[in-house]
Motif scaffolding. Structure first.
Motif, PDB file in Angstrom:
ATOM      1  N   TYR A 239       0.853  -1.187   0.000  1.00  0.00           N
ATOM      2  CA  TYR A 239       0.000   0.000   0.000  1.00  0.00           C
ATOM      3  C   TYR A 239       0.891   1.240   0.000  1.00  0.00           C
ATOM      4  N   ILE A 240       0.753   2.061  -1.061  1.00  0.00           N
ATOM      5  CA  ILE A 240       1.575   3.243  -1.284  1.00  0.00           C
ATOM      6  C   ILE A 240       0.779   4.479  -0.880  1.00  0.00           C
ATOM      7  N   PRO A 241       1.434   5.502  -0.267  1.00  0.00           N
ATOM      8  CA  PRO A 241       0.710   6.727   0.099  1.00  0.00           C
ATOM      9  C   PRO A 241      -0.014   7.327  -1.099  1.00  0.00           C
ATOM     10  N   GLY A 242      -1.258   7.674  -0.871  1.00  0.00           N
ATOM     11  CA  GLY A 242      -2.062   8.253  -1.938  1.00  0.00           C
ATOM     12  C   GLY A 242      -2.831   7.237  -2.754  1.00  0.00           C
ATOM     13  N   GLU A 243      -2.526   5.923  -2.565  1.00  0.00           N
ATOM     14  CA  GLU A 243      -3.224   4.874  -3.307  1.00  0.00           C
ATOM     15  C   GLU A 243      -4.167   4.137  -2.357  1.00  0.00           C
ATOM     16  N   THR A 244      -5.403   3.963  -2.778  1.00  0.00           N
ATOM     17  CA  THR A 244      -6.395   3.298  -1.926  1.00  0.00           C
ATOM     18  C   THR A 244      -6.307   1.784  -2.023  1.00  0.00           C
ATOM     19  N   GLU A 245      -5.937   1.258  -3.171  1.00  0.00           N
ATOM     20  CA  GLU A 245      -5.865  -0.176  -3.388  1.00  0.00           C
ATOM     21  C   GLU A 245      -4.421  -0.654  -3.269  1.00  0.00           C
ATOM     22  N   GLY A 246      -4.274  -1.868  -2.719  1.00  0.00           N
ATOM     23  CA  GLY A 246      -2.945  -2.443  -2.598  1.00  0.00           C
ATOM     24  C   GLY A 246      -2.415  -2.902  -3.948  1.00  0.00           C
ATOM     25  N   ILE A 247      -1.104  -2.892  -4.085  1.00  0.00           N
ATOM     26  CA  ILE A 247      -0.437  -3.332  -5.309  1.00  0.00           C
ATOM     27  C   ILE A 247       0.095  -4.740  -5.077  1.00  0.00           C
ATOM     28  N   ARG A 248      -0.360  -5.678  -5.870  1.00  0.00           N
ATOM     29  CA  ARG A 248       0.044  -7.078  -5.696  1.00  0.00           C
ATOM     30  C   ARG A 248       1.444  -7.254  -6.262  1.00  0.00           C
ATOM     31  N   SER A 249       2.309  -7.864  -5.455  1.00  0.00           N
ATOM     32  CA  SER A 249       3.698  -8.022  -5.875  1.00  0.00           C
ATOM     33  C   SER A 249       4.300  -9.208  -5.147  1.00  0.00           C
ATOM     34  N   SER A 250       5.537  -9.529  -5.530  1.00  0.00           N
ATOM     35  CA  SER A 250       6.277 -10.545  -4.795  1.00  0.00           C
ATOM     36  C   SER A 250       6.658  -9.963  -3.441  1.00  0.00           C
ATOM     37  N   ASP A 251       7.636 -10.546  -2.788  1.00  0.00           N
ATOM     38  CA  ASP A 251       7.981 -10.054  -1.449  1.00  0.00           C
ATOM     39  C   ASP A 251       8.768  -8.747  -1.485  1.00  0.00           C
ATOM     40  N   THR A 252       9.055  -8.199  -2.691  1.00  0.00           N
ATOM     41  CA  THR A 252       9.763  -6.913  -2.790  1.00  0.00           C
ATOM     42  C   THR A 252       9.012  -5.969  -3.714  1.00  0.00           C
ATOM     43  N   TYR A 253       9.125  -4.683  -3.409  1.00  0.00           N
ATOM     44  CA  TYR A 253       8.525  -3.628  -4.230  1.00  0.00           C
ATOM     45  C   TYR A 253       9.573  -2.525  -4.380  1.00  0.00           C
ATOM     46  N   VAL A 254       9.918  -2.189  -5.624  1.00  0.00           N
ATOM     47  CA  VAL A 254      11.030  -1.271  -5.902  1.00  0.00           C
ATOM     48  C   VAL A 254      10.494   0.067  -6.398  1.00  0.00           C
ATOM     49  N   MET A 255      11.039   1.150  -5.829  1.00  0.00           N
ATOM     50  CA  MET A 255      10.742   2.512  -6.275  1.00  0.00           C
ATOM     51  C   MET A 255      12.054   3.158  -6.714  1.00  0.00           C
ATOM     52  N   THR A 256      12.083   3.688  -7.941  1.00  0.00           N
ATOM     53  CA  THR A 256      13.307   4.286  -8.480  1.00  0.00           C
ATOM     54  C   THR A 256      13.191   5.807  -8.524  1.00  0.00           C
ATOM     55  N   ASP A 257      14.345   6.457  -8.309  1.00  0.00           N
ATOM     56  CA  ASP A 257      14.443   7.923  -8.402  1.00  0.00           C
ATOM     57  C   ASP A 257      13.325   8.591  -7.590  1.00  0.00           C
ATOM     58  N   VAL A 258      13.278   8.302  -6.305  1.00  0.00           N
ATOM     59  CA  VAL A 258      12.185   8.811  -5.468  1.00  0.00           C
ATOM     60  C   VAL A 258      12.292  10.326  -5.313  1.00  0.00           C
ATOM     61  N   ARG A 259      11.126  10.950  -5.164  1.00  0.00           N
ATOM     62  CA  ARG A 259      11.034  12.394  -4.939  1.00  0.00           C
ATOM     63  C   ARG A 259      10.488  12.642  -3.535  1.00  0.00           C
ATOM     64  N   ARG A 260      10.451  13.908  -3.154  1.00  0.00           N
ATOM     65  CA  ARG A 260      10.018  14.261  -1.795  1.00  0.00           C
ATOM     66  C   ARG A 260       8.563  13.893  -1.534  1.00  0.00           C
ATOM     67  N   ASN A 261       7.744  13.833  -2.588  1.00  0.00           N
ATOM     68  CA  ASN A 261       6.339  13.473  -2.383  1.00  0.00           C
ATOM     69  C   ASN A 261       6.148  11.984  -2.087  1.00  0.00           C
ATOM     70  N   ALA A 262       7.263  11.230  -2.107  1.00  0.00           N
ATOM     71  CA  ALA A 262       7.179   9.814  -1.736  1.00  0.00           C
ATOM     72  C   ALA A 262       7.236   9.624  -0.228  1.00  0.00           C
ATOM     73  N   THR A 263       7.421  10.701   0.524  1.00  0.00           N
ATOM     74  CA  THR A 263       7.428  10.616   1.987  1.00  0.00           C
ATOM     75  C   THR A 263       6.041  10.204   2.489  1.00  0.00           C
ATOM     76  N   GLY A 264       6.010   9.241   3.412  1.00  0.00           N
ATOM     77  CA  GLY A 264       4.726   8.822   3.964  1.00  0.00           C
ATOM     78  C   GLY A 264       4.799   7.425   4.552  1.00  0.00           C
ATOM     79  N   GLU A 265       3.615   6.877   4.865  1.00  0.00           N
ATOM     80  CA  GLU A 265       3.514   5.554   5.485  1.00  0.00           C
ATOM     81  C   GLU A 265       3.269   4.495   4.414  1.00  0.00           C
ATOM     82  N   TYR A 266       4.064   3.430   4.463  1.00  0.00           N
ATOM     83  CA  TYR A 266       3.945   2.318   3.532  1.00  0.00           C
ATOM     84  C   TYR A 266       3.536   1.070   4.309  1.00  0.00           C
TER      85      TYR A 266
END
Length: 537
Positions: A239-266
């Motif tokens: 579950y990513i900040p700002g997203e209501t639905e969970g993202i189905r993935s394996s045991d890892t989730y990768v975010m590249t070139d993060v920006r300041r708006n990525a700050t939040g609760e995961y």
């Protein structure tokens, strides 16, 4: 109880200490005079009521005794109405069953079921009780002996029934056989065996995988979700900040070139959303705004406001550098001078965040039209004079000399180093008569010409010092102004005195003429009177 082994051989199982204690418990005889029911963990415990049903039975009940011997009733059955009631005891909810012959069954045996249970049959005149001891085991060992009639040899088989828990993962099991031979007691040990113990996930954990303890803009961030079951879950919902639905993935989730708006609760959870864990990510940032920046050209004497503005996720450290030298204070230009020109750098860092640093550059160019000041000095040998042309300006002016009158150049033109928009050009001359030297300085902005009269060597004249600093120059200028003022004042006093004297002299002459005229008139009158007197006579 287990059948004791034969005299010729004894079979035992080596295991973890806890299991050994449980194995030892199997061989402990029950309490004297009490009926004991042994059960396997997870199975159903069956306890018959070992009382004869009396005539005139009203009802039967089951209870168990607490460690302090206080009773807790759990089941009731009426002999007349045939109805069954179970008491509200949380540990036994939906696990009890009481049959018509008052046999009590408990499903899904637990270690906590090891208690003293009592069956009670009640008539109008009497109450009968019979206790039963319950033992719950995780391990059950069965021993089987087979004799070969033709050879007279025995085959001993020991089997282990084991209800593992997750704590038993990677536990090693070994079987040891002890027997007696011609040379005495012998022991044979099997190779250890590790069983893959499966158990469900009871806890989900989310972690941030990063090369640094802090995260800054531009970093790549990996979220890892794990469950403590065996086998572990292979898929999760992130579950990513700002997203209501969970993202189905394996045991890892990768975010590249993060920006300041990525700050939040995961968050991450199992696919069925039954378990969830959360973590907070802070993406640090650092912004720097330099005004003005790049290459800036200004005129000497102008003002230039400079500002370096910082915006950051934490307190930042700011410092200035000019021409590779750190400055003590921030630059401020109310009246630009040539020495203010240079390369300025405003740099800021977040010390708590590794690698987060920003800088911007200002290349300041201070331009000015050529300014000339000429000085002369008689050399100590009294045979020549040094004439210096002091020049200021940027870009650096080109200097030319011209000479009017007789004389010869003793040497070629010499120039000093060009520093902070200033340098000087000098020549040495031995004039035979009065000459005029002209210094011409020219750059892209303007052409400036200044001349200086130089007397012949034989004629004494005031020699100006060649090198002056600003303070001495100001002092000389003040002295010159003072001298000029005194001279002008003396001239004015002399002029006034002259005018007063001239007026005095003029007035004196006029008065003299009037006196002479009056005297003449008196004499004439005397002569007329004498003449008149002679005539009358």
């Amino acid at each position: 109880m287990m059948e004791p082994p034969a005299a010729a051989a004894r079979v035992s199982c080596r295991c973890r200490p806890l299991l050994c204690l449980l194995l030892a418990a199997l061989c402990v005889p029950p309490a004297l005079g009490l009926y004991t029911v042994n059960a396997v963990y997870g199975d159903t415990i069956t306890m018959p009521c070992r009382l004869e049903v009396p005539d005139g039975l009203m009802f039967g009940k089951w209870k168990y005794e607490m460690p302090n011997e206080s009773p807790v009733f759990i089941a009731f059955r009426s002999s007349t109405k045939k109805n069954v009631q179970y008491d509200d005891v949380p540990d036994y909810k939906d696990r009890l069953s009481l049959s018509e012959n008052y046999t009590l069954s408990i499903k899904n045996a637990r270690i906590s079921d090891e208690k003293r249970f009592v069956c009670m049959l009640v008539t109008e005149d009497d109450v009968s009780e019979e206790p039963t001891i319950v033992k719950v085991f995780i391990v059950v060992i069965n021993l089987r002996k087979v004799e070969n009639r033709s050879t007279g040899l025995f085959t001993m088989t020991s089997s282990l029934q084991y209800m593992p828990t997750k704590e038993d993962a990677n536990a090693k099991f070994t079987c040891i056989v002890t027997y007696y031979g011609p040379s005495g007691q012998k022991t044979i040990q099997s190779e250890p065996v590790v069983f893959d113990v499966h158990y469900p996930t009871e806890k989900v954990t989310i972690r941030v995988l990063s090369q640094s303890s802090t995260i800054k803009e531009g970093d790549n961030v990996t979220l890892k979700c794990s469950g403590n079951g065996n086998p572990p879950p292979q898929e999760f919902l992130f579950y990513i900040p700002g997203e209501t639905e969970g993202i189905r993935s394996s045991d890892t989730y990768v975010m590249t070139d993060v920006r300041r708006n990525a700050t939040g609760e995961y968050k991450c959870s199992l696919i069925d959303k039954s378990m969830m864990d959360a973590t907070t990510i802070t993406v640090h940032y650092l912004d720097l705004q330099l005004t003005p920046s790049g290459e800036v050209t200004k005129q000497i004497g102008e003002a230039l406001p400079v500002s370096c503005t910082i915006s950051s996720s934490r307190n930042a450290t700011v410092f200035w550098i000019k021409d590779n030298t750190r400055m003590k204070t921030s630059p401020s230009f109310s009246s630009l001078q040539y020495q203010d020109a240079g390369n300025y750098i405003c740099e800021t860092t977040l010390q708590e965040v590794e690698g987060l640093k920003k800088r911007k550059t200002l290349k300041l160019i201070v331009e000015g039209k050529p300014q000339i000041k000429m000085t002369k000095k008689t050399n100590t040998n009294k045979m020549s004079k040094t004439i210096v042309c002091h020049v200021e300006g940027f870009p650096k002016p080109a200097v030319q000399w011209t000479v009017t009158g007789s004389g010869s150049l003793i040497n070629k033109t010499e120039e000093t180093k060009y520093v902070n928009g200033k340098f000087s050009s000098k020549i040495i001359i031995a004039p035979e008569e009065n000459v005029t030297l002209t210094c011409i300085a020219e750059n892209q902005l303007e052409r400036t010409v200044t001349s200086l009269n130089v007397s012949a060597i034989s004629i004494p004249e005031y020699d100006e010092p060649e090198d002056r600093n600003d303070d001495n120059s100001e002092k000389v200028n003040d002295q010159a102004k003072l001298i000029v003022g005194i001279v002008v004042g003396l001239l004015l006093v002399a002029l006034v005195a002259g005018v007063v004297y001239w007026l005095y002299v003029k007035k004196s002459k006029t008065a003299s003429k009037h006196v002479d005229k009056d005297l003449g008139n008196i004499e004439e009158n005397k002569k007329l009177e004498e003449n008149n007197h002679k005539s009358e006579t």
